[in-house]
Design a protein around this motif. Structure first.
Motif, PDB file in Angstrom:
ATOM      1  N   ILE A 143       0.855  -1.241   0.061  1.00 48.59           N
ATOM      2  CA  ILE A 143       0.044   0.135   0.013  1.00 48.59           C
ATOM      3  C   ILE A 143       0.891   1.024   0.015  1.00 48.59           C
ATOM      4  CG2 ILE A 143      -0.395   0.087   2.400  1.00 48.59           C
ATOM      5  CD1 ILE A 143      -2.928   1.164  -0.086  1.00 48.59           C
ATOM      6  N   ASN A 144       2.268   1.253   0.420  1.00 46.16           N
ATOM      7  CA  ASN A 144       2.897   2.267   0.531  1.00 46.16           C
ATOM      8  C   ASN A 144       3.297   2.663  -0.894  1.00 46.16           C
ATOM      9  OD1 ASN A 144       3.166   2.246   3.279  1.00 46.16           O
ATOM     10  ND2 ASN A 144       5.184   1.389   3.193  1.00 46.16           N
ATOM     11  N   VAL A 145       3.549   1.828  -1.906  1.00 48.14           N
ATOM     12  CA  VAL A 145       3.639   2.044  -3.265  1.00 48.14           C
ATOM     13  C   VAL A 145       2.552   2.445  -4.051  1.00 48.14           C
ATOM     14  CG1 VAL A 145       4.459   1.105  -5.390  1.00 48.14           C
ATOM     15  CG2 VAL A 145       5.432   0.067  -3.465  1.00 48.14           C
ATOM     16  N   SER A 146       1.366   2.014  -3.583  1.00 44.09           N
ATOM     17  CA  SER A 146       0.064   2.545  -4.186  1.00 44.09           C
ATOM     18  C   SER A 146      -0.235   4.163  -3.938  1.00 44.09           C
ATOM     19  CB  SER A 146      -1.281   1.837  -3.603  1.00 44.09           C
ATOM     20  OG  SER A 146      -1.132   0.668  -4.558  1.00 44.09           O
ATOM     21  N   VAL A 147       0.051   4.459  -2.664  1.00 41.60           N
ATOM     22  CA  VAL A 147      -0.073   5.534  -1.812  1.00 41.60           C
ATOM     23  C   VAL A 147       0.812   6.615  -2.692  1.00 41.60           C
ATOM     24  CG1 VAL A 147       0.064   7.434  -0.186  1.00 41.60           C
ATOM     25  CG2 VAL A 147      -0.986   4.916   0.339  1.00 41.60           C
ATOM     26  N   ALA A 148       2.227   6.302  -2.759  1.00 38.52           N
ATOM     27  CA  ALA A 148       3.244   6.985  -3.206  1.00 38.52           C
ATOM     28  C   ALA A 148       3.043   7.324  -4.501  1.00 38.52           C
ATOM     29  CB  ALA A 148       4.741   6.268  -3.231  1.00 38.52           C
ATOM     30  N   LEU A 149       2.455   6.511  -5.477  1.00 41.81           N
ATOM     31  CA  LEU A 149       2.331   6.715  -6.920  1.00 41.81           C
ATOM     32  C   LEU A 149       0.692   7.483  -6.975  1.00 41.81           C
ATOM     33  CD1 LEU A 149       3.066   3.507  -8.757  1.00 41.81           C
ATOM     34  CD2 LEU A 149       4.084   5.909  -9.019  1.00 41.81           C
ATOM     35  N   SER A 150      -0.066   7.631  -6.156  1.00 45.84           N
ATOM     36  CA  SER A 150      -1.315   8.191  -6.090  1.00 45.84           C
ATOM     37  C   SER A 150      -1.085   9.692  -6.022  1.00 45.84           C
ATOM     38  CB  SER A 150      -2.134   7.645  -5.017  1.00 45.84           C
ATOM     39  OG  SER A 150      -3.492   8.650  -4.875  1.00 45.84           O
ATOM     40  N   ARG A 151       0.104  10.020  -4.820  1.00 43.44           N
ATOM     41  CA  ARG A 151       0.314  11.363  -4.595  1.00 43.44           C
ATOM     42  C   ARG A 151       1.075  11.972  -5.681  1.00 43.44           C
ATOM     43  NH1 ARG A 151       0.559  10.671   2.032  1.00 43.44           N
ATOM     44  NH2 ARG A 151      -1.569  11.413   2.425  1.00 43.44           N
ATOM     45  N   LEU A 152       1.766  11.268  -6.439  1.00 43.28           N
ATOM     46  CA  LEU A 152       2.270  11.673  -7.601  1.00 43.28           C
ATOM     47  C   LEU A 152       1.478  11.858  -8.833  1.00 43.28           C
ATOM     48  CD1 LEU A 152       5.906   9.768  -7.679  1.00 43.28           C
ATOM     49  CD2 LEU A 152       5.399  12.102  -6.855  1.00 43.28           C
ATOM     50  N   GLY A 153       0.339  11.735  -8.566  1.00 42.53           N
ATOM     51  CA  GLY A 153      -0.789  11.947  -9.442  1.00 42.53           C
ATOM     52  C   GLY A 153      -1.289  10.969 -10.376  1.00 42.53           C
ATOM     53  N   MET A 154      -1.106   9.609 -10.299  1.00 44.80           N
ATOM     54  CA  MET A 154      -1.154   8.334 -11.019  1.00 44.80           C
ATOM     55  C   MET A 154      -2.335   7.613 -10.154  1.00 44.80           C
ATOM     56  SD  MET A 154       2.651   6.858 -11.977  1.00 44.80           S
ATOM     57  CE  MET A 154       1.941   6.949 -13.791  1.00 44.80           C
ATOM     58  N   SER A 155      -3.023   6.959 -10.939  1.00 48.39           N
ATOM     59  CA  SER A 155      -4.157   6.464 -10.506  1.00 48.39           C
ATOM     60  C   SER A 155      -3.873   4.896 -10.112  1.00 48.39           C
ATOM     61  CB  SER A 155      -5.224   6.113 -11.594  1.00 48.39           C
ATOM     62  OG  SER A 155      -4.751   5.296 -12.862  1.00 48.39           O
ATOM     63  N   THR A 156      -4.288   4.527  -8.781  1.00 53.96           N
ATOM     64  CA  THR A 156      -3.664   3.152  -8.141  1.00 53.96           C
ATOM     65  C   THR A 156      -4.797   2.751  -7.378  1.00 53.96           C
ATOM     66  OG1 THR A 156      -3.143   4.388  -6.246  1.00 53.96           O
ATOM     67  CG2 THR A 156      -1.512   4.318  -7.692  1.00 53.96           C
ATOM     68  N   SER A 157      -4.807   1.356  -7.446  1.00 59.30           N
ATOM     69  CA  SER A 157      -5.807   0.527  -6.653  1.00 59.30           C
ATOM     70  C   SER A 157      -5.073  -0.427  -5.622  1.00 59.30           C
ATOM     71  CB  SER A 157      -6.901  -0.247  -7.472  1.00 59.30           C
ATOM     72  OG  SER A 157      -6.079  -1.109  -8.266  1.00 59.30           O
ATOM     73  N   TRP A 158      -5.905  -0.914  -4.722  1.00 60.25           N
ATOM     74  CA  TRP A 158      -5.177  -1.902  -3.915  1.00 60.25           C
ATOM     75  C   TRP A 158      -6.157  -3.131  -3.411  1.00 60.25           C
ATOM     76  CZ3 TRP A 158      -6.483  -1.528   1.964  1.00 60.25           C
ATOM     77  CH2 TRP A 158      -5.384  -2.317   2.766  1.00 60.25           C
ATOM     78  N   VAL A 159      -5.347  -4.313  -3.501  1.00 60.88           N
ATOM     79  CA  VAL A 159      -6.322  -5.456  -3.198  1.00 60.88           C
ATOM     80  C   VAL A 159      -6.105  -5.916  -2.039  1.00 60.88           C
ATOM     81  CG1 VAL A 159      -6.969  -7.999  -3.969  1.00 60.88           C
ATOM     82  CG2 VAL A 159      -6.119  -6.212  -5.800  1.00 60.88           C
ATOM     83  N   SER A 160      -7.033  -5.996  -0.983  1.00 63.18           N
ATOM     84  CA  SER A 160      -6.756  -6.512   0.563  1.00 63.18           C
ATOM     85  C   SER A 160      -8.092  -6.879   1.086  1.00 63.18           C
ATOM     86  CB  SER A 160      -6.002  -5.437   0.995  1.00 63.18           C
ATOM     87  OG  SER A 160      -5.320  -5.648   2.409  1.00 63.18           O
ATOM     88  N   VAL A 161      -7.928  -7.079   2.326  1.00 66.43           N
ATOM     89  CA  VAL A 161      -8.908  -7.284   3.323  1.00 66.43           C
ATOM     90  C   VAL A 161      -8.895  -6.411   4.583  1.00 66.43           C
ATOM     91  CG1 VAL A 161     -10.583  -8.816   4.558  1.00 66.43           C
ATOM     92  CG2 VAL A 161      -9.252  -9.645   2.432  1.00 66.43           C
ATOM     93  N   LEU A 162      -9.929  -5.604   5.125  1.00 65.88           N
ATOM     94  CA  LEU A 162      -9.920  -5.082   6.332  1.00 65.88           C
ATOM     95  C   LEU A 162     -11.248  -5.669   7.275  1.00 65.88           C
ATOM     96  CD1 LEU A 162      -8.903  -1.358   5.294  1.00 65.88           C
ATOM     97  CD2 LEU A 162      -7.660  -3.115   6.688  1.00 65.88           C
ATOM     98  N   PRO A 163     -10.917  -5.518   8.438  1.00 65.74           N
ATOM     99  CA  PRO A 163     -12.158  -5.676   9.265  1.00 65.74           C
ATOM    100  C   PRO A 163     -13.293  -4.599   9.384  1.00 65.74           C
ATOM    101  CG  PRO A 163     -10.260  -5.107  10.523  1.00 65.74           C
ATOM    102  CD  PRO A 163      -9.873  -4.858   9.284  1.00 65.74           C
ATOM    103  N   GLU A 164     -14.449  -5.212   9.477  1.00 74.19           N
ATOM    104  CA  GLU A 164     -15.468  -4.121   9.951  1.00 74.19           C
ATOM    105  C   GLU A 164     -15.323  -3.483  11.224  1.00 74.19           C
ATOM    106  OE1 GLU A 164     -19.016  -6.405   9.518  1.00 74.19           O
ATOM    107  OE2 GLU A 164     -19.216  -6.445   7.442  1.00 74.19           O
ATOM    108  N   GLY A 165     -15.802  -2.314  11.514  1.00 78.55           N
ATOM    109  CA  GLY A 165     -15.639  -1.855  12.973  1.00 78.55           C
ATOM    110  C   GLY A 165     -14.697  -0.505  12.720  1.00 78.55           C
TER     111      GLY A 165
END
Length: 362
Positions: A53-75
């Motif tokens: 996710i660090n890579v996705s965030v860094a590229l997003s902040r450089l103006g590129m479109s990024t996505s992330w595949v993962s699972v997070l809990p509810e709550g």
């Protein structure tokens, strides 16, 4: 001979990554007044972290479109993590939410430059491969990035990792793997035993200098007793390692403490591909380090940003062009240095800031 499928679907993202996000707790320096208010406590800054996710965030902040595949809990904790990532601009459509699970926790120990993880009952460890549309995920991006961490967080994440890599390779979507060896998860030998099947499927394999040296000694017997780290600077050595790994492009992200400037680091890169070998060692610059984590992820983001934003060339043409690769390596070095000047795993560097820093460097 069977034919490979070609990615003909509409491309939505420049980059998609797969991996776990954790809540990171880092102790902060407290004043006497703080200690008086809470004499038995310790103050922490809580942020979100994770190699992919660090890579996705860094590229997003450089103006590129990024996505992330993962699972997070509810709550609440899952909501907090989800929101922290979403506000950076990363698309969260591939992030599943599940009940009855936790977010992994990372405790930073600054004096030891180490981290301690608590991942038991992590939502990511329970992710099920059948819950994701891997064809759509792999066909909707220009590049896929994964690391050597996720496959060793459980059999379920391993299955998802394999599905994404295989699907991407089948669609000819370019893929990069950052080895990101974590001894607590697997020995380097076990990690490489797993990786060797997949390296011929990817376009870029990234390793740290320490891991690259170990791999040279492990896989190239004639260097088994080589004590000098400068062995990596020899063009033939990295080329031989790339050939042994059966990977088109191998990049080594290097860093070391700057002994002449305490509290600073020097960064440079080594890249080997079919077109040749390059080093940015002569262009090293010393930069103050306030954050000891996340630099390698920022390097990957900088490198990919240069590859994916080069006008007039396809991705494959960029990966065979030594001038483009040199620019990508230098951008990776620079972004890694800039990221480590501020606290937190997430890079906050914008495209304008990066371009200004590049102009200043030249």
């Amino acid at each position: 001979m069977g034919s490979r499928r070609v990615n003909s679907c509409s491309v939505t993202f420049d980059l998609t990554t797969l991996g776990e996000a954790v809540l990171r707790y880092m102790p902060v320096v407290t004043t006497a007044e703080d200690k008086d208010k809470c004499p038995d406590g310790e103050m922490f800054v809580r942020t979100v972290a994770g190699a992919e996710i660090n890579v996705s965030v860094a590229l997003s902040r450089l103006g590129m479109s990024t996505s992330w595949v993962s699972v997070l809990p509810e709550g609440d904790l899952g909501n907090s993590t989800f929101s922290a990532i979403k506000k950076t601009g990363v698309d969260m459509r591939w992030c599943k939410r599940v009940p009855g699970a936790d977010v992994g926790i990372q405790h930073v120990v600054p004096e030891e430059r180490a981290v301690c993880y608590q991942r038991k009952n992590s939502a990511f460890a329970s992710m099920q491969s059948t819950e994701f549309d891997w064809f759509t995920i792999a066909s909707s991006c220009r590049w896929i990035h994964v690391t050597g961490i996720s496959p060793f967080l459980g059999s379920a994440p391993e299955a998802c990792w394999q599905r994404l890599v295989r699907e991407g390779a089948g669609l000819r979507t370019p893929i990069s793997i950052d080895l990101n060896h974590r001894p607590a998860l697997a020995s380097l030998g076990r990690l490489m035993y797993f990786m060797m099947e997949f390296l011929p499927m990817v376009q870029l394999f990234v390793v740290s200098r320490s891991s690259a040296i170990e791999l040279v000694r492990m896989l190239l017997s004639r260097f088994a007793d080589q004590p000098d780290e400068s062995v990596l600077e020899e063009e033939g050595v990295l080329c031989a390692l790339r050939t042994e790994l059966k990977c088109p492009l191998v990049a080594v992200a290097c860093s070391q403490d700057d002994e002449s400037n305490p509290g600073s680091k020097l960064r440079w890169s080594l890249v080997s591909c079919k077109a040749g070998f390059l080093s940015t060692r002569e262009q090293r610059r010393s930069r103050i380090v306030r954050e000891h984590l996340g630099g390698g992820d920022a390097w990957v983001a900088g490198f990919l940003n240069a590859i994916l934003s080069t006008p007039g060339k396809t991705t494959n043409e960029c990966l065979d062009d030594m001038d483009v690769l040199k620019r990508a390596a230098l951008r990776g070095d620079l972004l890694a240095g800039l990221q480590q000047e501020t606290l937190g795993d997430f890079s906050t560097v914008t495209s304008d800031q990066l371009l200004a820093a590049e102009a200043e460097r030249t």
